[in-house]
Design a protein around this motif. Structure first.
Motif, mmCIF file in Angstrom:
data_model
loop_
_atom_site.group_PDB
_atom_site.id
_atom_site.type_symbol
_atom_site.label_atom_id
_atom_site.label_comp_id
_atom_site.label_asym_id
_atom_site.label_seq_id
_atom_site.Cartn_x
_atom_site.Cartn_y
_atom_site.Cartn_z
ATOM 1 N N TYR A 118 43.901 40.150 36.293
ATOM 2 C CA TYR A 118 44.064 39.252 37.434
ATOM 3 C C TYR A 118 44.009 40.000 38.761
ATOM 4 O O TYR A 118 43.212 39.685 39.639
ATOM 5 N N VAL B 248 50.734 35.172 41.538
ATOM 6 C CA VAL B 248 50.127 35.678 40.328
ATOM 7 C C VAL B 248 51.131 35.608 39.205
ATOM 8 O O VAL B 248 50.803 35.504 38.050
ATOM 9 N N TYR B 249 52.361 35.668 39.607
ATOM 10 C CA TYR B 249 53.435 35.821 38.653
ATOM 11 C C TYR B 249 53.459 34.684 37.651
ATOM 12 O O TYR B 249 53.326 33.522 37.998
ATOM 13 N N THR C 87 50.072 35.643 34.328
ATOM 14 C CA THR C 87 49.574 36.706 33.493
ATOM 15 C C THR C 87 50.584 37.047 32.431
ATOM 16 O O THR C 87 51.374 37.952 32.574
ATOM 17 N N ASP C 88 50.544 36.297 31.391
ATOM 18 C CA ASP C 88 51.362 36.652 30.255
ATOM 19 C C ASP C 88 50.462 37.418 29.300
ATOM 20 O O ASP C 88 49.480 36.881 28.797
ATOM 21 N N GLY C 89 50.791 38.667 29.121
ATOM 22 C CA GLY C 89 49.906 39.487 28.301
ATOM 23 C C GLY C 89 48.855 40.151 29.160
ATOM 24 O O GLY C 89 48.997 40.246 30.369
ATOM 25 N N TYR C 90 47.787 40.559 28.529
ATOM 26 C CA TYR C 90 46.817 41.382 29.228
ATOM 27 C C TYR C 90 45.842 40.520 30.031
ATOM 28 O O TYR C 90 45.368 39.498 29.570
ATOM 29 N N SER C 91 45.602 40.946 31.255
ATOM 30 C CA SER C 91 44.550 40.301 32.036
ATOM 31 C C SER C 91 44.121 41.281 33.115
ATOM 32 O O SER C 91 44.700 42.338 33.274
#
Lengths: 395, 395
Positions: B215, B205-206, B209-213
């Motif tokens: 995931y 996942v790393y 997800t930059d910012g909001y999600s």
């Protein structure tokens, strides 16, 4: 508010009379009740909202009579009492503490020696409220913790005889905490293991949040009976909520943003500490709502993963504290393998086994083919049953 | 070529194309070869010839009036055959090509060609059965004519369904409900493992997800929905154990505990471990080793569901049902439950390669379509094979 003048809550005086004598205004009292009600309502979700609850509580609390309290400290570190003393978030808390204090408490009382013993005997003979810190070591006939020459178990049993209610404050009193962790050298157990015939309220945590202790006491003073408890004997209002569900870092958990190390960029951004071993998802405690030290902060907010100290046997079960899952030592290798390492090894072994077996199958088939003649002996051509003869014939 | 030895009774005769000489037809050669067999023969080659010839002509038109069996010195057998309608008599000799050639004295070219070709057949695993026809003149003298030869091969090799479709019959084994549940479970277990791994490690996942999600929330949602569906599948399967009319799917099929089954289990295990090469016992359903493995994996699946829902229950300990599961959590320790849940996933992942491999192997080595049975629901059974669990199948 003025500093408290001398003169405690005398017997026969209601709590309201006492408070007004001490200079606490009605407004301050109601504010306290409101906070406590909010605390109770946090998990109990009582109908009518916390305002009605606050009114009800103010009514009941106003009429409360001063209880006698014995606060025992057995096999423990005094951390719980330290925590309780930091409940000074408002003067009301302080007053409650002063008043609920304490016919007997090892750490805070003035008398010592035989005078202290005398106080305990007297207080235990009357109806009282019993608070216990610390575990009860049963090993070596209780020799691991003695006060005034008597074992902790005996002291506890005596003090509990006439107690109206018993509250085990802290993880030690609940089940033994660190000293009960494997291998439990002193045979430490919790209060409810010694006092088996009475309900014991467990105020869990190592230590518990001060407000949880005062709130439980307040509830008892107001209603005359312990608050509703969960399956582990913990007050539901405090321990019915999971840290994970009210965590300020929950958003980054949901987003899959995790700190990998304590000093990486994500840690600085305040991302979720799950990968650093945070036990919030398995821990039921009001830390995320009440917070600690006058609502200042709590471990996760401060950037440290939750250790899960309100859960039973957390030294055995929540360790390693900074890893997401327990690992185990592979014998002979001395390597701490995690579940994934072992699992991946099992899958590799299974795939490898399949490959070896299929290779063996191919070899066995080849050998079977070689061992078998291309055609079996044919009786119509005069062959005997033995294939060797047939070979001769052909040659 | 089969890995396992096939019993004597299952000899397989292959007849090559008859090679007629002297302008004869293949049909005549085949009929002559069949008529050369002794009356009431049990020899598999004779039976194969008779069955092949009976398709060309009604052999009841002929009558055997005498038979000289094969002698080691002469290496040929001679049958005296009379045609019923015309009363015409003839002698038919069978044996090695060179013997028949010696008897018939054909011209040099025929002889050379026949010997060469018969040699060639042997390099392909066939042997040549020479056939000669002798007509009896009125004075009793015999005139022999070389008819040709038929390539013959006897093996214990199993035929394939594509080669001899009539050797097989179709047995429906698995109901469509069971197959649907199987493949649904495959899908769900893959989804559960994948989302579980992603949630547990968060490695993949790393960076995504930059910012909001949301995931991780989506992963969790997928995991939970798949978990509920797997629970439904498990409930349906368990209900099917008691409700299905198909006896391969009922509960007793899960437990091969009869003494014969246990013996067969041992034998199958030895076969798989290359300890013995006789043919393993045949089962239409699962063989005992297979069944033990599948019953165990059922148990592991139930354990996965149980541990999974015990962890899931933490989100709502007040729920009357989840409350019991939370008690179980407290008994074992949430972290160890997580560990167990993860290890169970690895058991599944390690099981899958072995399971797939053994299924494919059963299809290729035993050639009975056990693999395709989980797709089509039925399997092809070789005629004459005795199945250990065939008592209810009529063929």
């Amino acid at each position: 508010m003025k500093d408290p003048v001398e003169g405690g809550w005398s017997r026969g005086e209601t709590f309201e009379e006492f408070l007004s004598r001490r200079g606490v205004s009605r407004r301050e009292f109601l504010t306290f009740c409101g906070r406590m009600a909010a605390c109770f309502a946090a998990a109990a979700a009582l109908p009518g909202g916390s305002h009605a609850l606050a009114e009800e509580m103010a009514q009941k609390l106003s009429g409360a009579r001063r209880p006698s309290v014995i606060y025992l400290q057995l096999q423990e570190c005094t951390g719980c009492l330290e925590s309780l003393l930091r409940s000074g978030s408002s003067p009301i808390d302080r007053l409650v503490l002063e008043q609920v204090s304490l016919d007997y408490n090892e750490l805070l009382m003035a008398p010592s020696g035989s005078a202290a013993e005398e106080v305990l005997r007297e207080a235990a003979a009357k109806p009282h409220l019993l608070l216990v810190n610390g575990s009860v070591p049963l090993g070596y006939d209780g020799a691991c913790c003695t006060i005034g020459g008597d074992s902790a178990a005996n002291i506890l049993r005596r003090a509990a005889q006439k107690a109206d209610a018993i509250m085990a404050v802290g993880a030690c009193a609940e089940y033994g905490c660190v000293q009960a962790a494997s291998p439990n050298l002193t045979g430490a157990v919790g209060v409810s293991d010694v006092i088996t015939d009475r309900p014991v309220v467990n105020i869990s945590g190592c230590p518990p949040i001060a407000e949880t202790i005062t709130a439980t006491l307040t509830y008892y003073l107001a209603y005359g009976h312990p608050p509703p408890l969960d399956g582990m004997g913990r007050p539901l209002f405090a321990y019915g909520q999971r840290i994970h569900d009210k965590c300020p870092r929950r958003a980054s958990f949901d987003a899959g943003q995790f700190a990998e190390r304590f000093d990486d960029e994500n840690a600085r951004r305040g991302h979720c500490l799950y990968r650093l071993g945070c036990k919030g998802p398995a821990t039921f405690a009001p830390c995320a709502t009440l917070e600690w030290n006058l609502g200042q902060s709590f471990p996760i907010k401060a950037g440290h993963p939750c250790l899960g100290c309100t859960e039973r046997h957390f030294y055995d079960r929540m360790t390693p504290f900074y890893r997401r899952l327990p690992g185990f030592v592979v014998p002979g290798l001395g390597v701490e393998a995690t579940a994934n390492t072992i699992g991946a090894a099992a899958v590799v072994a299974s795939v490898g086994g399949v490959m070896v077996h299929s290779a063996a199958t191919v070899i066995a088939k080849k050998r079977a083919k070689k061992a078998q003649p291309e055609t079996l002996p044919l009786a119509v051509l005069g062959d005997k049953e033995k294939p060797e003869e047939e070979g001769d014939k052909r040659a | 070529m089969s890995l396992y030895q096939i019993p004597e009774s299952e000899i397989r005769i292959e007849l090559g194309d008859p090679v007629p000489f002297a302008g004869r037809k293949r049909r005549d050669l085949l009929i002559a070869a069949a008529l050369g067999a002794p009356f009431g023969t049990a020899d598999p080659v004779d039976l194969a010839l008779l069955s092949a010839a009976s398709k060309k002509e009604d052999l009841r038109h002929y009558e055997q009036t005498g038979f000289t069996p094969l002698e080691p010195q002469l290496a040929r057998s001679v049958a005296r055959v009379r045609r019923v309608d015309s009363g015409e008599e003839a002698l038919i000799a069978r044996g090695e090509v060179d013997t028949i050639l010696y008897l018939c004295h054909p011209d040099e070219a025929t002889r050379y060609r026949a010997e060469l070709q018969a040699e060639m057949q042997m390099t392909h695993g066939f042997r040549a059965l020479g056939v000669g026809r002798g007509s009896i003149a009125a004075d009793g003298t015999e005139r022999w004519e070389f008819l040709g030869y038929i390539p013959v091969r006897a093996t214990r090799q199993k035929s394939r369904r594509s080669e001899e479709p009539r050797d097989f019959y179709y047995v429906p084994v698995w109901d469509w409900q069971l197959r649907v549940l199987h493949w649904l479970s495959v899908l769900l277990i893959v989804i559960l493992s994948l989302t579980g791994l992603l949630m547990g490690s968060s490695r993949f996942v790393y960076g995504v997800t930059d910012g909001y999600s949301n995931y991780l929330s989506w992963l969790r949602l997928t995991h939970f929905v798949a978990g509920w569906l797997l629970l439904c599948a498990a409930i349906l399967r368990i209900a099917g154990l008691f409700l299905a009319s198909n006896r391969f799917q009922r509960w007793y099929a899960l437990f091969p505990v009869r003494l014969r089954d246990l013996k067969n289990l041992l034998q199958v295990a030895q076969n798989y471990l290359f300890c013995r090469f006789d043919r393993p016992p045949h089962y239409i359903g699962h063989n005992p080793l297979q069944q033990v493995a599948y019953t165990a994996i059922f148990g592991v699946g139930l354990l996965a569901l149980f541990t999974g829902f015990a962890l899931y229950a933490l989100y709502s300990p007040d729920n009357w049902f989840f409350g019991y599961l939370v008690r179980f959590d407290n008994l074992v320790g949430v972290q160890y439950l997580r560990l167990a849940h993860q290890l169970i996933m690895w058991i599944f992942l390690a099981f899958i390669p072995i399971h797939v491999y053994l299924s494919v192997r059963a299809d290729t080595v035993e050639r009975e379509g056990a693999l395709s049975s989980i797709v089509s629901g039925g399997r092809w059974c070789r005629k004459g094979t005795r199945f250990e669990d065939a008592d209810a199948i009529d063929d």
